[in-house]
Write a protein that holds these residues in place. Sequence first.
Motif, short mmCIF file in Angstrom:
data_model
loop_
_atom_site.label_atom_id
_atom_site.label_comp_id
_atom_site.label_asym_id
_atom_site.label_seq_id
_atom_site.Cartn_x
_atom_site.Cartn_y
_atom_site.Cartn_z
N TYR A 70 -2.59 -4.85 10.32
CA TYR A 70 -2.27 -3.84 9.31
C TYR A 70 -3.50 -3.43 8.50
CZ TYR A 70 2.43 -5.48 10.37
OH TYR A 70 3.58 -5.83 11.02
N VAL A 71 -3.51 -2.15 8.11
CA VAL A 71 -4.57 -1.63 7.23
C VAL A 71 -3.99 -1.21 5.88
CG1 VAL A 71 -6.05 -0.92 9.15
CG2 VAL A 71 -4.38 0.70 8.21
N GLY A 72 -2.74 -1.52 5.65
CA GLY A 72 -2.10 -1.22 4.38
C GLY A 72 -0.85 -2.06 4.21
N TRP A 73 -0.43 -2.22 2.96
CA TRP A 73 0.77 -2.99 2.66
C TRP A 73 1.59 -2.29 1.58
CZ3 TRP A 73 2.39 -7.24 5.31
CH2 TRP A 73 1.46 -7.81 6.19
N TRP A 74 2.89 -2.16 1.85
CA TRP A 74 3.84 -1.64 0.87
C TRP A 74 4.26 -2.78 -0.07
CZ3 TRP A 74 5.35 3.47 0.62
CH2 TRP A 74 5.06 4.27 1.73
N VAL A 75 4.26 -2.47 -1.36
CA VAL A 75 4.62 -3.46 -2.37
C VAL A 75 5.90 -3.01 -3.06
CG1 VAL A 75 3.83 -4.72 -4.41
CG2 VAL A 75 2.16 -3.86 -2.76
N PRO A 76 6.95 -3.84 -3.10
CA PRO A 76 8.15 -3.46 -3.85
C PRO A 76 7.85 -3.47 -5.35
CG PRO A 76 8.35 -5.72 -3.12
CD PRO A 76 7.09 -5.19 -2.51
N ARG A 77 8.53 -2.60 -6.09
CA ARG A 77 8.27 -2.51 -7.52
C ARG A 77 9.59 -2.64 -8.28
NH1 ARG A 77 4.90 2.49 -10.05
NH2 ARG A 77 6.73 3.61 -9.29
N ARG A 118 -10.10 -0.41 2.74
CA ARG A 118 -11.01 0.69 2.40
C ARG A 118 -11.60 1.30 3.67
NH1 ARG A 118 -16.57 0.65 0.27
NH2 ARG A 118 -16.87 2.50 -1.03
N GLY A 119 -11.60 2.63 3.70
CA GLY A 119 -12.08 3.36 4.87
C GLY A 119 -10.97 3.79 5.79
N TYR A 120 -9.73 3.33 5.51
CA TYR A 120 -8.59 3.67 6.37
C TYR A 120 -7.51 4.46 5.62
CZ TYR A 120 -10.41 0.38 9.83
OH TYR A 120 -11.20 -0.25 10.75
N ALA A 121 -7.78 4.83 4.37
CA ALA A 121 -6.74 5.47 3.57
C ALA A 121 -7.31 6.61 2.74
CB ALA A 121 -6.08 4.45 2.65
N ARG A 122 -6.48 7.62 2.54
CA ARG A 122 -6.83 8.73 1.66
C ARG A 122 -5.54 9.28 1.06
NH1 ARG A 122 -11.06 11.52 0.26
NH2 ARG A 122 -10.85 13.68 -0.47
N LEU A 179 -2.66 7.14 6.03
CA LEU A 179 -3.20 5.86 6.48
C LEU A 179 -3.57 5.93 7.95
CD1 LEU A 179 -3.58 3.04 5.10
CD2 LEU A 179 -1.43 2.37 6.18
N GLN A 180 -4.75 5.48 8.29
CA GLN A 180 -5.21 5.45 9.68
C GLN A 180 -4.89 4.07 10.27
OE1 GLN A 180 -9.33 6.65 9.92
NE2 GLN A 180 -9.05 8.18 8.31
N GLY A 181 -3.63 3.84 10.55
CA GLY A 181 -3.20 2.55 11.08
C GLY A 181 -1.81 2.21 10.57
N GLU A 182 -1.41 0.97 10.79
CA GLU A 182 -0.06 0.52 10.45
C GLU A 182 -0.04 -0.18 9.10
OE1 GLU A 182 2.66 1.14 12.26
OE2 GLU A 182 1.34 2.33 13.55
N ALA A 183 1.13 -0.15 8.46
CA ALA A 183 1.32 -0.82 7.17
C ALA A 183 2.47 -1.80 7.27
CB ALA A 183 1.60 0.20 6.06
N GLY A 184 2.32 -2.93 6.62
CA GLY A 184 3.38 -3.93 6.54
C GLY A 184 4.05 -3.90 5.18
N TYR A 185 5.05 -4.77 5.00
CA TYR A 185 5.84 -4.81 3.77
C TYR A 185 5.75 -6.20 3.14
CZ TYR A 185 7.91 -0.25 4.71
OH TYR A 185 8.11 1.09 4.92
N LEU A 186 5.44 -6.22 1.85
CA LEU A 186 5.42 -7.47 1.11
C LEU A 186 6.79 -7.75 0.50
CD1 LEU A 186 1.98 -7.08 -0.73
CD2 LEU A 186 2.46 -8.22 1.44
N ARG A 187 7.00 -8.99 0.09
CA ARG A 187 8.29 -9.39 -0.47
C ARG A 187 8.27 -9.47 -1.99
NH1 ARG A 187 6.99 -12.99 3.25
NH2 ARG A 187 6.68 -14.62 1.69
#
Length: 247
Positions: A100-107, A132-136, A147-155
Motif C-alpha cells: 500500500y501507498v496510502g491508508w484510510w483512517v476512520p474518524r 510521499r511521491g505517490y499522492a496529490r 493516489l498512484q497505488g493501493e490504499a488499505g484501511y486502519l482500525r
Amino acid sequence: MLAVVILTRNESAFIEACIESVRWADRIVVFDSFSEDDTVARARACGAEVLQHPFENYAAQRNAALEQVEADWIFFVDADERATPELGEEVREAIRDPRYVGWWVPRRNYLFGRLTRGGGWWPDYQLRVLRRGYARYERPVHEIVILQGEAGYLRNPLIHHNYDSPAEFRAKQRAYAWLEAQALRQAGVRPKPYTPWTMMVREFWRRFVRLRGYIDGLHGLRLAWWMARATWETYRLLQDAARVDTG
C-alpha cells in the motif's frame, strides 16, 4: 521516516493538545498559513517544526506540504484532531506493508461535544496516511487524493472535536458552500432553476435516511437539515455565478 503534518491557521486553542497526541511520529511539522494568533509560538514551544505557506485552498495547501516536508510517509492531522497511542502504533506498523501507498483512517466526530454516529459522521474514513511521491490532492474544498497505488484501511480512529457550537457549524458550511460553488462553476456545471431544491432534498434524504442520521435523534435531524441547507446554498450561489457568466 514518518512525519505528522498539522495544517494550521489561528489554531492556538488546539495546537498544543494535537502535538502532544502525535509524539510517536519521527517528525512533527506544523504547516501554517500565516496565523495571526500565537499558534506558531505555541507550536515551537512544544518542539514542533514550523513551515509557513500562504493559503490558496485546501488542496493546494496539502500539496505544498507534500512537496516541502521531506519524509517517506506523511500523516495529515488537523489541529482539532487527536491521535491515540493505539492509532500511532497501528500507523507505524501499517507503513511497513509494501502493498500500500496510502491508508484510510476512520474518524470519530464529536459535534458540539456530542459523539455523532449517523449521517455519514462515522466511520468518516479519511485518506490521510500517504507515501510521499505517490499522492496529490485535487478540488479546492472537500479535497480528494489522487493516489498512484493501493490504499488499505486502519482500525483505530482519529478523534475529531468538530465545531464548538451550531453557529460555528453553520458559518463553516456557508464558507464551504461558496468554495464548492466555485469548484462546480470551474467544472462547467450549470444548474437548472429547480436544482437547489432538488439537491437539498436529496442531501437531507442521504444524510438522515440512507446514512442513518436518525440514530442520533434530534441532533442527527438538525445536522441533516443544516447540511441540506448548505447544499441549497451551494447551488444557489452557482446559479448566481451562471447568470454572471451568461450576462
